[in-house]
Motif scaffolding. Structure first.
Motif, PDB file in Angstrom:
ATOM      1  N   SER A   1       1.072  14.106  -1.838  1.00 17.26           N
ATOM      2  CA  SER A   1      -0.215  14.787  -1.793  1.00 17.26           C
ATOM      3  C   SER A   1      -0.115  16.000  -2.699  1.00 17.26           C
ATOM      4  N   PRO A   2      -0.993  16.101  -3.706  1.00 17.09           N
ATOM      5  CA  PRO A   2      -0.853  17.199  -4.666  1.00 17.09           C
ATOM      6  C   PRO A   2      -0.874  18.568  -3.986  1.00 17.09           C
ATOM      7  N   LEU A   3      -1.656  18.712  -2.966  1.00 16.66           N
ATOM      8  CA  LEU A   3      -1.732  20.020  -2.313  1.00 16.66           C
ATOM      9  C   LEU A   3      -0.416  20.378  -1.621  1.00 16.66           C
TER      10      LEU A   3
ATOM     11  N   ASP B   1       2.479  19.521  -2.601  1.00  8.96           N
ATOM     12  CA  ASP B   1       3.357  19.890  -3.684  1.00  8.96           C
ATOM     13  C   ASP B   1       3.284  21.386  -3.950  1.00  8.96           C
TER      14      ASP B   1
ATOM     15  N   GLU C   1       1.606  13.013   5.194  1.00 11.14           N
ATOM     16  CA  GLU C   1       0.792  14.014   4.494  1.00 11.14           C
ATOM     17  C   GLU C   1      -0.691  13.688   4.541  1.00 11.14           C
ATOM     18  N   VAL C   2      -1.011  12.429   4.397  1.00  4.55           N
ATOM     19  CA  VAL C   2      -2.433  12.077   4.330  1.00  4.55           C
ATOM     20  C   VAL C   2      -2.986  11.558   5.655  1.00  4.55           C
ATOM     21  N   GLU C   3      -2.106  11.187   6.584  1.00  2.00           N
ATOM     22  CA  GLU C   3      -2.595  10.614   7.843  1.00  2.00           C
ATOM     23  C   GLU C   3      -2.647  11.612   8.990  1.00  2.00           C
ATOM     24  N   THR C   4      -1.638  12.470   9.105  1.00  4.58           N
ATOM     25  CA  THR C   4      -1.627  13.370  10.264  1.00  4.58           C
ATOM     26  C   THR C   4      -1.278  14.811   9.931  1.00  4.58           C
TER      27      THR C   4
ATOM     28  N   SER D   1       2.280   2.631  -3.172  1.00  3.77           N
ATOM     29  CA  SER D   1       1.426   3.358  -4.122  1.00  3.77           C
ATOM     30  C   SER D   1       1.006   4.729  -3.594  1.00  3.77           C
ATOM     31  N   ARG D   2       1.615   5.188  -2.503  1.00  6.74           N
ATOM     32  CA  ARG D   2       1.310   6.551  -2.038  1.00  6.74           C
ATOM     33  C   ARG D   2       2.062   7.571  -2.887  1.00  6.74           C
TER      34      ARG D   2
ATOM     35  N   LYS E   1       0.833  -1.203   0.000  1.00  9.59           N
ATOM     36  CA  LYS E   1       0.000   0.000   0.000  1.00  9.59           C
ATOM     37  C   LYS E   1       0.870   1.256   0.000  1.00  9.59           C
TER      38      LYS E   1
END
Lengths: 491, 491
Positions: free
Chosen positions: B29-31, B33, B300-303, B25-26, B22
């Motif tokens: 995060s576009p934001l 960037d 970036e996506v979790e916390t 495939s991360r 998993k």
């Protein structure tokens, strides 16, 4: 319909069949269990925590705005207070400070008036993390998640590697359309044979992160009814609730789904990021007790309590301001952002001719206002009624470079390729927009081109944020953008 | 062996085959960037963040201990500084404040002297969350995780619902035994046919959370060599590194595994929870660049970034104290905890006769000191050289109630049943210990009894923490415990 008679005396129905298999097997963290016994009168605890006398920080003072942002107030946090500062520096039980949760409960009752009684509050370290916990709570690998036709990129960035897919629902100026939602669910077994029907709806239903669209009361009621019929959990990610621009502040804010939620099937993600500050990493869940208990189990092992200083400062601030003060703060905040929205539209008007969409019948899908350069329509947008963003649809049919790219047939997805090069041109001229492609719902590798997604041909989107810039910077940015447009559209 | 010649000029080897499917495939995060582009000179960003002028907190002042805890110092954080306070209240890039990471890099270089160059620092919101991210980074469902024969409950509580299992490695007074580790790995395919050989070793190798055992240099070197041979990633969860009780503070601290890590196969979890305060929810990863980059994607996506106020206060404190000041603080801290350890052992001595284990040859498995009541050995323990805990093995062979329970044969697991009732008796008498059962490595549903786990018969463990109580409270607690023991053992 049951909810029409609801008076808040309802209790949550059993929704435990929605739980993810892994979250079902989470037991209370044994150490957290002991933290509860520690506080028993007279107990000598040899069960262990770091000693608070050895925390280096003894007092924290904060100067803050008063609710009307006109003067400064001083907040002092020390160990002499009823809840000593050191308690915020210690390990907690996972749920967060009890007084802050009490405040959140009162605020929820006052503002959202949930249609059922036994809702619960659990603090969390920001909506990004909260959404991750909700996916862990409800979704299994392979599940489709219902969402808006453009959706929040960071939410997706979490779920894509989990092998979850978006089931986007078409929107209009009120957000997702209830009858499309119903049709999608009704036809699911035919359109997606062998795939579990979606049971989670993810929504940013106020000032939604891309489209700036806010869902009104009537639409909410209808969407809620569809969710009851098809047994859907609604996850209301709502950081912009108070960044709405209605005539009357409190009385005409769009209601939360909680207001219609007589069954306890809404999980609301509240955040202080947009109302106070993102760096606090603080917000809270509102959910039925069963779901809140499972989220607490996840919290114990995934994040523990939200940051103590953030809790201490926010509690102190809210206590100082009082509920009325906080509402005054929110009212001022949305006036500030409303002013910025208007600056942005004024800046558009300096370089483009803005006309109502009805005056450009050649653009069938334009809503709101169309920005023309000369006689060429460049983009259209609906002036947002909430949030921090203008979601602009760029019309490419009269752009020579795009037409050539389309005609040549050398690229798979001319809309996307053109949007990428246009974005880069903007950035070279030092004006930074957010590409609309960030918001495309991920439906799998076979649906990534404009055509395969079934998206509107000869259009692309950019998001303009009006939150950060001064009036002068906005004017400068839009003049740079206009220069790029003039060259690219050859007008 | 390569590492014996290592001078820190090594570079990390490619360990990407350890990555979880998993996490591979991360994508960025576009934001996040875009946040990087925002800071470009002259850029007008219409890409959007909340406006810092609308954050309510303008200054934060903190009174704190000086490094020697003798006087108070005042730290002032405002928007006039080089890094304005508002920057800590804003969204960040996920990695955390650059200066704090720079400090952590210098500290790591100074104290741990990693045997390879290209290590990286990434801030995280506490070791609980950091460990969860590491499991997400490396482990697939069904994987076994190598760990100590008693391991940290919250770490397990995370991995059990993920369907991960413990592969416990027997310990002695130096921590896990390298040749047992090697035998376990060598025999794996025979002992666990069809199950993937473990590739992650989870260790709390200083003052380990239950046993208070610290692994010395020679053992570390040997364990590291086994990990190279069998391609194991070592996760060093080390909140107690500076709560060690050696003769000479810095020169005789147990080294980190980083010191031997010429390949970059150590992920070190550093925390400010035990050295400053748990409520800060702040720590950092030290890992090779490839692993750190993947952990950043998860962050970036979790916390998102760790809490801003915690970062601001800790940075300010560390800058004020300087590196020497921080080391002085740590030195004092461990003296405080060492004092508390000695209070606890003194309290034992008031109610029990403490003798060397060699004087009780009937207890074959007792190490360190044995606490006798009359002539009856009740518990034994090794005085800890680090951490906040005494790990006591209770010897039940002379306890009449236990013997009866064992003889009756009415319960599956008399050791566990007796331990539970003894724990409850202690709690009734208002002395709270942590049951040793919390630390049993989870090896699956078929290995939960003392017998099935292959644990030592007629013994059970309790953990005494000496961190929280005053000398008087400890004396009171141990006198209560002695009363329960006297009744239960009938002496």
């Amino acid at each position: 319909m049951a909810h029409e008679q609801s008076n808040g005396a309802n209790r949550a129905v059993d929704l435990s069949h929605h739980l993810n298999l892994k979250i079902r097997s989470r037991h209370p963290s044994p150490l957290k269990d002991i933290i509860r016994l520690m506080s028993m009168e007279g107990m000598v605890s040899l069960a262990g925590l770091p000693h608070p006398s050895l925390f280096p920080v003894h007092t924290t003072s904060v100067t803050s705005s008063d609710p009307s942002a006109s003067t400064e107030i001083e907040l002092k946090l020390s160990n002499d207070q009823k809840i000593p500062l050191s308690a915020f520096f210690q390990y907690g039980t996972g749920a967060g400070n009890a007084q802050l949760r009490e405040w959140a409960r009162d605020f929820t009752q006052l503002i959202h008036q949930p249609a059922y009684q036994d809702f619960n509050i659990l603090l969390h370290p920001g909506n990004t993390n909260a959404w991750g916990k909700v996916v862990g709570l409800l979704c299994e690998e392979g599940d489709y998640i219902l969402c808006e036709s453009y959706t929040y990129p960071s939410a997706q960035a979490y779920w894509i590697p989990q092998k979850n897919y978006a089931a986007p629902i078409a929107m209009d100026g009120q957000g997702i359309r209830d009858h499309i939602l119903e049709e999608t669910l009704k036809a699911w077994d035919t359109t997606h044979p062998g795939v579990r029907r979606p049971h989670v709806l993810y929504l940013v239903s106020v000032g939604s992160n891309q489209a700036g669209v806010t869902m009104g009361p009537e639409r909410r009621r209808k969407v809620y009814d569809v969710c009851v019929k098809y047994d859907i959990i609604i996850v209301e990610d709502d950081p912009y609730s108070f960044i709405q621009y209605p005539e009357q502040f409190l009385s005409s804010l769009a209601p939360s789904f909680l207001k219609y939620d007589y069954q306890g099937r809404v999980i609301r993600l509240e955040s202080f990021s947009k109302t106070l500050a993102p760096g606090l990493r603080l917000g809270y869940f509102i959910a039925n007790s069963m779901l809140a208990e499972r989220l607490l189990r996840a919290t114990e092992v995934e994040t523990q309590d939200p940051p103590g200083l953030s809790q201490a400062v926010v509690l102190s601030l809210l206590q100082n301001w009082g509920m009325d003060g906080y509402l005054t703060w929110l009212q001022n905040l949305r006036l500030e952002y409303q002013k910025r929205r208007d600056w942005m539209i004024d800046a558009f008007a300096q370089h483009f001719r803005l006309v109502g969409a009805s005056e450009t019948p050649q653009l069938e899908t334009a809503d709101g206002l169309v920005a023309l350069m000369g006689d060429v329509p460049v983009f259209s947008f609906v002036p947002p009624t909430g949030g921090m963003f203008i979601w602009a649809k760029f019309h490419l049919s009269q752009n020579p470079a795009f037409k050539k790219m389309q005609f040549d047939g050398t690229v798979d997805d001319p809309e996307q390729a053109f949007a990428g090069s246009l974005w880069a041109r903007f950035a070279e001229e030092l004006v930074l927009l957010t590409p609309g492609s960030y918001y495309h719902p991920w439906q799998g590798q076979d649906k990534i081109t404009t055509k395969a997604r079934g998206a509107e041909p000869e259009t692309t989107h950019f998001r303009f944020s009006f939150s950060m810039t001064t009036k002068e910077e906005m004017a400068l940015g839009i003049s740079r953008l206009a220069r790029v447009v003039r060259l690219s559209w050859e007008v």
